[in-house]
Design a protein around this motif. Structure first.
Motif, mmCIF file in Angstrom:
data_model
loop_
_atom_site.group_PDB
_atom_site.id
_atom_site.type_symbol
_atom_site.label_atom_id
_atom_site.label_comp_id
_atom_site.label_asym_id
_atom_site.label_seq_id
_atom_site.Cartn_x
_atom_site.Cartn_y
_atom_site.Cartn_z
ATOM 1 N N TYR A 1 3.682 -0.235 -19.188
ATOM 2 C CA TYR A 1 4.285 0.663 -18.053
ATOM 3 C C TYR A 1 5.468 0.192 -17.785
ATOM 4 C CZ TYR A 1 -0.230 3.189 -18.031
ATOM 5 O OH TYR A 1 -1.178 3.871 -18.094
ATOM 6 N N ILE A 2 5.890 -1.129 -17.472
ATOM 7 C CA ILE A 2 7.029 -1.331 -16.786
ATOM 8 C C ILE A 2 8.311 -1.179 -18.030
ATOM 9 C CG2 ILE A 2 8.407 -3.371 -16.206
ATOM 10 C CD1 ILE A 2 6.633 -2.465 -13.899
ATOM 11 N N ASP A 3 8.002 -1.473 -19.216
ATOM 12 C CA ASP A 3 9.122 -1.187 -20.148
ATOM 13 C C ASP A 3 9.475 0.247 -20.172
ATOM 14 O OD1 ASP A 3 9.108 -3.937 -20.715
ATOM 15 O OD2 ASP A 3 7.889 -3.741 -22.276
ATOM 16 N N LYS A 4 8.328 1.102 -20.087
ATOM 17 C CA LYS A 4 8.584 2.424 -20.084
ATOM 18 C C LYS A 4 9.235 3.082 -18.870
ATOM 19 C CE LYS A 4 5.695 6.652 -20.431
ATOM 20 N NZ LYS A 4 4.449 7.206 -20.435
ATOM 21 N N TRP A 5 8.922 2.361 -17.924
ATOM 22 C CA TRP A 5 9.793 3.089 -16.566
ATOM 23 C C TRP A 5 11.159 2.420 -16.507
ATOM 24 C CZ3 TRP A 5 4.769 1.624 -13.192
ATOM 25 C CH2 TRP A 5 3.771 2.501 -13.541
ATOM 26 N N ARG A 6 11.273 1.165 -16.954
ATOM 27 C CA ARG A 6 12.721 0.867 -16.902
ATOM 28 C C ARG A 6 13.372 1.338 -17.582
ATOM 29 N NH1 ARG A 6 11.274 -4.325 -18.382
ATOM 30 N NH2 ARG A 6 11.123 -5.134 -16.342
ATOM 31 N N GLU A 7 13.209 2.482 -18.592
ATOM 32 C CA GLU A 7 14.121 3.336 -19.342
ATOM 33 C C GLU A 7 14.698 4.572 -18.223
ATOM 34 O OE1 GLU A 7 12.048 4.698 -22.712
ATOM 35 O OE2 GLU A 7 11.907 2.398 -23.632
ATOM 36 N N SER A 8 13.740 4.761 -17.372
ATOM 37 C CA SER A 8 14.250 5.804 -16.474
ATOM 38 C C SER A 8 15.073 5.386 -15.053
ATOM 39 C CB SER A 8 13.108 6.799 -15.871
ATOM 40 O OG SER A 8 12.342 7.105 -17.148
ATOM 41 N N ASN A 9 15.813 6.331 -14.489
ATOM 42 C CA ASN A 9 16.536 6.030 -13.378
ATOM 43 C C ASN A 9 15.892 6.681 -12.166
ATOM 44 O OD1 ASN A 9 18.385 4.014 -14.598
ATOM 45 N ND2 ASN A 9 19.679 5.505 -15.215
ATOM 46 N N ASP A 10 15.911 6.457 -10.971
ATOM 47 C CA ASP A 10 15.824 7.121 -9.699
ATOM 48 C C ASP A 10 14.422 7.701 -9.609
ATOM 49 O OD1 ASP A 10 18.692 6.977 -9.227
ATOM 50 O OD2 ASP A 10 18.831 8.684 -10.751
ATOM 51 N N LEU A 11 13.618 6.416 -10.108
ATOM 52 C CA LEU A 11 12.062 6.827 -9.973
ATOM 53 C C LEU A 11 11.526 6.549 -8.437
ATOM 54 C CD1 LEU A 11 10.656 5.316 -13.160
ATOM 55 C CD2 LEU A 11 11.348 7.769 -12.598
ATOM 56 N N VAL A 12 10.955 7.340 -7.970
ATOM 57 C CA VAL A 12 10.051 7.298 -6.819
ATOM 58 C C VAL A 12 8.517 7.311 -7.133
ATOM 59 C CG1 VAL A 12 9.538 8.263 -4.500
ATOM 60 C CG2 VAL A 12 11.872 7.998 -5.394
ATOM 61 N N PHE A 13 7.707 6.489 -6.818
ATOM 62 C CA PHE A 13 6.311 6.305 -7.281
ATOM 63 C C PHE A 13 5.307 7.009 -6.378
ATOM 64 C CE2 PHE A 13 8.230 3.770 -10.459
ATOM 65 C CZ PHE A 13 7.605 4.167 -11.572
ATOM 66 N N ILE A 14 4.418 7.750 -6.580
ATOM 67 C CA ILE A 14 3.116 7.959 -5.668
ATOM 68 C C ILE A 14 2.091 7.334 -6.565
ATOM 69 C CG2 ILE A 14 1.710 9.665 -4.664
ATOM 70 C CD1 ILE A 14 4.046 11.513 -4.553
ATOM 71 N N PHE A 15 1.138 6.399 -5.787
ATOM 72 C CA PHE A 15 0.015 5.938 -6.324
ATOM 73 C C PHE A 15 -1.283 6.742 -5.699
ATOM 74 C CE2 PHE A 15 -3.425 2.896 -6.023
ATOM 75 C CZ PHE A 15 -3.762 2.676 -7.158
ATOM 76 N N VAL A 16 -2.173 7.112 -6.669
ATOM 77 C CA VAL A 16 -3.164 7.987 -6.177
ATOM 78 C C VAL A 16 -4.540 7.299 -6.349
ATOM 79 C CG1 VAL A 16 -2.448 10.287 -6.587
ATOM 80 C CG2 VAL A 16 -3.592 9.299 -8.400
ATOM 81 N N ILE A 17 -5.571 7.347 -5.427
ATOM 82 C CA ILE A 17 -6.849 6.482 -5.583
ATOM 83 C C ILE A 17 -7.858 7.305 -4.710
ATOM 84 C CG2 ILE A 17 -6.281 4.853 -3.787
ATOM 85 C CD1 ILE A 17 -8.025 2.856 -5.489
ATOM 86 N N ARG A 18 -8.877 7.696 -5.226
ATOM 87 C CA ARG A 18 -9.827 8.466 -4.697
ATOM 88 C C ARG A 18 -10.534 7.757 -3.513
ATOM 89 N NH1 ARG A 18 -13.565 11.012 -8.868
ATOM 90 N NH2 ARG A 18 -14.631 11.408 -7.302
ATOM 91 N N ASN A 19 -10.859 8.251 -2.537
ATOM 92 C CA ASN A 19 -11.604 7.950 -1.307
ATOM 93 C C ASN A 19 -12.913 7.315 -1.554
ATOM 94 O OD1 ASN A 19 -11.420 7.458 1.794
ATOM 95 N ND2 ASN A 19 -13.527 8.899 1.726
ATOM 96 N N ASP A 20 -13.578 7.821 -2.616
ATOM 97 C CA ASP A 20 -14.864 7.245 -2.776
ATOM 98 C C ASP A 20 -15.143 6.052 -3.535
ATOM 99 O OD1 ASP A 20 -14.417 8.829 -4.705
ATOM 100 O OD2 ASP A 20 -16.490 9.919 -4.902
ATOM 101 N N TYR A 21 -13.827 5.803 -4.068
ATOM 102 C CA TYR A 21 -14.005 4.626 -5.343
ATOM 103 C C TYR A 21 -14.194 3.428 -4.559
ATOM 104 C CZ TYR A 21 -11.895 2.041 -9.048
ATOM 105 O OH TYR A 21 -11.958 1.111 -10.267
ATOM 106 N N THR A 22 -15.156 2.613 -5.250
ATOM 107 C CA THR A 22 -15.592 1.138 -4.883
ATOM 108 C C THR A 22 -14.681 0.230 -5.371
ATOM 109 O OG1 THR A 22 -17.764 1.893 -4.696
ATOM 110 C CG2 THR A 22 -17.638 -0.493 -4.678
ATOM 111 N N THR A 23 -14.183 -0.563 -4.568
ATOM 112 C CA THR A 23 -13.325 -1.596 -4.719
ATOM 113 C C THR A 23 -13.743 -2.981 -4.719
ATOM 114 O OG1 THR A 23 -12.237 -1.807 -2.827
ATOM 115 C CG2 THR A 23 -11.116 -0.375 -4.332
ATOM 116 N N ASN A 24 -13.366 -3.996 -5.310
ATOM 117 C CA ASN A 24 -13.772 -5.472 -5.041
ATOM 118 C C ASN A 24 -12.523 -6.224 -4.959
ATOM 119 O OD1 ASN A 24 -12.848 -6.073 -7.474
ATOM 120 N ND2 ASN A 24 -14.829 -5.584 -8.324
ATOM 121 N N ASP A 25 -12.405 -7.419 -4.595
ATOM 122 C CA ASP A 25 -11.192 -8.407 -4.233
ATOM 123 C C ASP A 25 -10.423 -8.305 -5.602
ATOM 124 O OD1 ASP A 25 -12.454 -9.027 -1.939
ATOM 125 O OD2 ASP A 25 -13.329 -10.992 -2.533
ATOM 126 N N GLN A 26 -10.991 -8.499 -6.592
ATOM 127 C CA GLN A 26 -9.906 -8.360 -7.811
ATOM 128 C C GLN A 26 -9.219 -6.939 -7.818
ATOM 129 O OE1 GLN A 26 -9.152 -10.871 -9.832
ATOM 130 N NE2 GLN A 26 -7.697 -9.426 -10.745
#
Length: 397
Positions: free
Chosen positions: A280-305
């Motif tokens: 992903y980093i190599d792919k994004w490095r080819e573009s300029n002026d990127l603003v990112f939105i990160f989506v994650i659903r509310n009912d998702y179960t996470t852990n420390d990792q």
């Protein structure tokens, strides 16, 4: 014989004189300040007018009198008219043959109150009559026609305002917020987005599969253009494989929003980012002026990792672009309210947008939801502008 002739002459003169009279038709006339009013006056018609036909109207004072209007010699004579009546009086010349000597007063003033005298002279005949005029001020607590008390007017207005306010509150409760304010904000942000003419911005929506990334792209496009909802970004299961893994939509000539190829599901070791970070980093490095939105659903179960992976993703995006992604919790109505929002805030990411996307199953527009998507787009513009200012300051220093 002389005495009899003298008595006969005197008797005839007295009889003629008795025939001539002047009468003010209403002894007390009442008017309001600012109105026009006629004081009626009639005199006896005794034949043709003599050369010395006069009409004089006077305002009687305690010790003297002032001229209100005078007519003689076939014309109005206003040389001696009191200045208080200047341009405010009129006699009806065409009515003189009918015995009408009435006076019209324009734009009544409080000082017009008092006693008026009308004197009519016709040849050797002369008579007069008096009448009074009372002027009422129109008080601020009354209408000129109805005398409605001020307290009643205020009460009626208060009741109307309460009813209007109650309707607004009820409508706001139904729509979930202050409707008029929301509509104003929606209009303002849409105009700001449309008027943006700075550096081109690509808003890249990243996240794992089935976390609402394509639906977020659809929702932003849906709200921006007020179009019928369509699956432009391939959010639905049957169209997901048919749409390109990456797809961009133009919001304006300078702003586009793009769904990124979804990241892998979380591995057994709790990673979802580290395993494909380089790709992903190599792919994004080819573009300029990127603003990112990160989506994650509310009912998702996470852990420390998983939380460590999220932090690593955000840090890597910041190292690449100079700013963190904007965190968006989708499907907020699923699971515990604000569950994922709290996790992201505890990780130090602000602000966190908490939303329910528009979908084919739930396309019903809502001003509060519309405003959330537009505020998200506005935040993307602000991130790019702050980053641009920061870079320019670095070059200057």
């Amino acid at each position: 014989m002389v005495q009899f002739s003298t008595l006969l002459y005197v008797s005839l003169i007295t009889s003629v004189a008795a025939q001539f009279s002047v009468l003010i038709t209403d002894k007390e006339v009442v008017g309001n300040v600012g109105d026009d009013l006629v004081i009626g006056c009639n005199f006896t018609k005794t034949g043709s007018f003599r050369s010395n036909f006069h009409i004089h109207w006077y305002y009687l004072k305690k010790d003297n009198k002032s001229t209100v209007h005078a007519y003689y010699g076939g014309a109005d004579r206003l040389e001696d008219q009191d200045v208080a009546y200047q341009d405010r009086t009129q006699l009806f010349h065409s009515e003189f043959p009918n015995g009408n000597a009435s006076l019209k007063l324009y734009k009544l003033e409080t000082s017009d109150s008092g006693v008026y005298q009308c004197i009519v002279t016709n040849g050797q005949e002369q008579a007069h009559d008096n009448g009074s005029l009372k002027i009422h001020e129109v008080k601020t607590n009354e209408f000129s026609g109805g005398g409605v008390p001020l307290w009643l007017i205020i009460g009626i207005i208060a009741v109307i305002l309460i009813i209007i306010f109650s309707i607004i509150i009820a409508f706001n409760m139904k729509t979930g917020g202050f409707y008029l304010y929301q509509r104003w904000r929606i209009f303002k942000i849409k105009r700001r987005i449309s008027n943006y003419h700075g550096k081109s911005i690509t808003i890249k929506v990243i996240g794992m599969k089935k976390h609402g990334g394509p639906s977020l792209v659809n929702s932003c496009y849906y709200v921006k253009f007020d179009l019928p909802l369509s699956d432009w970004a391939g959010a639905e299961a049957d169209s997901y494989v048919k749409k390109p893994l990456t797809l961009e939509l133009n919001l304006t000539d300078f702003i586009k929003i793009e769904k990124e190829e979804p990241m892998d599901d979380v591995q057994e070791d709790g990673t979802f980012w580290s395993s494909r970070k380089s790709y992903y980093i190599d792919k994004w490095r080819e573009s300029n002026d990127l603003v990112f939105i990160f989506v994650i659903r509310n009912d998702y179960t996470t852990n420390d990792q998983t939380e460590t992976e999220i932090q690593a993703l955000f840090e890597d995006v910041k190292n690449l672009t100079g700013t963190f992604p904007l965190p968006v919790v989708t499907m907020k109505s699923l699971g515990t309210p604000k569950h994922m929002k709290s996790i992201l805030e505890n990780l130090g990411f602000h602000p966190v947008f908490n939303i329910d996307n528009y979908t084919q199953q739930n396309p019903q527009r809502n001003p509060r939801k519309d405003l959330t998507f537009l505020e998200l787009l506005e935040a993307c513009i602000e991130k790019e502008m702050k980053l641009k200012d920061s870079n320019e300051n670095k070059h200057v220093s």
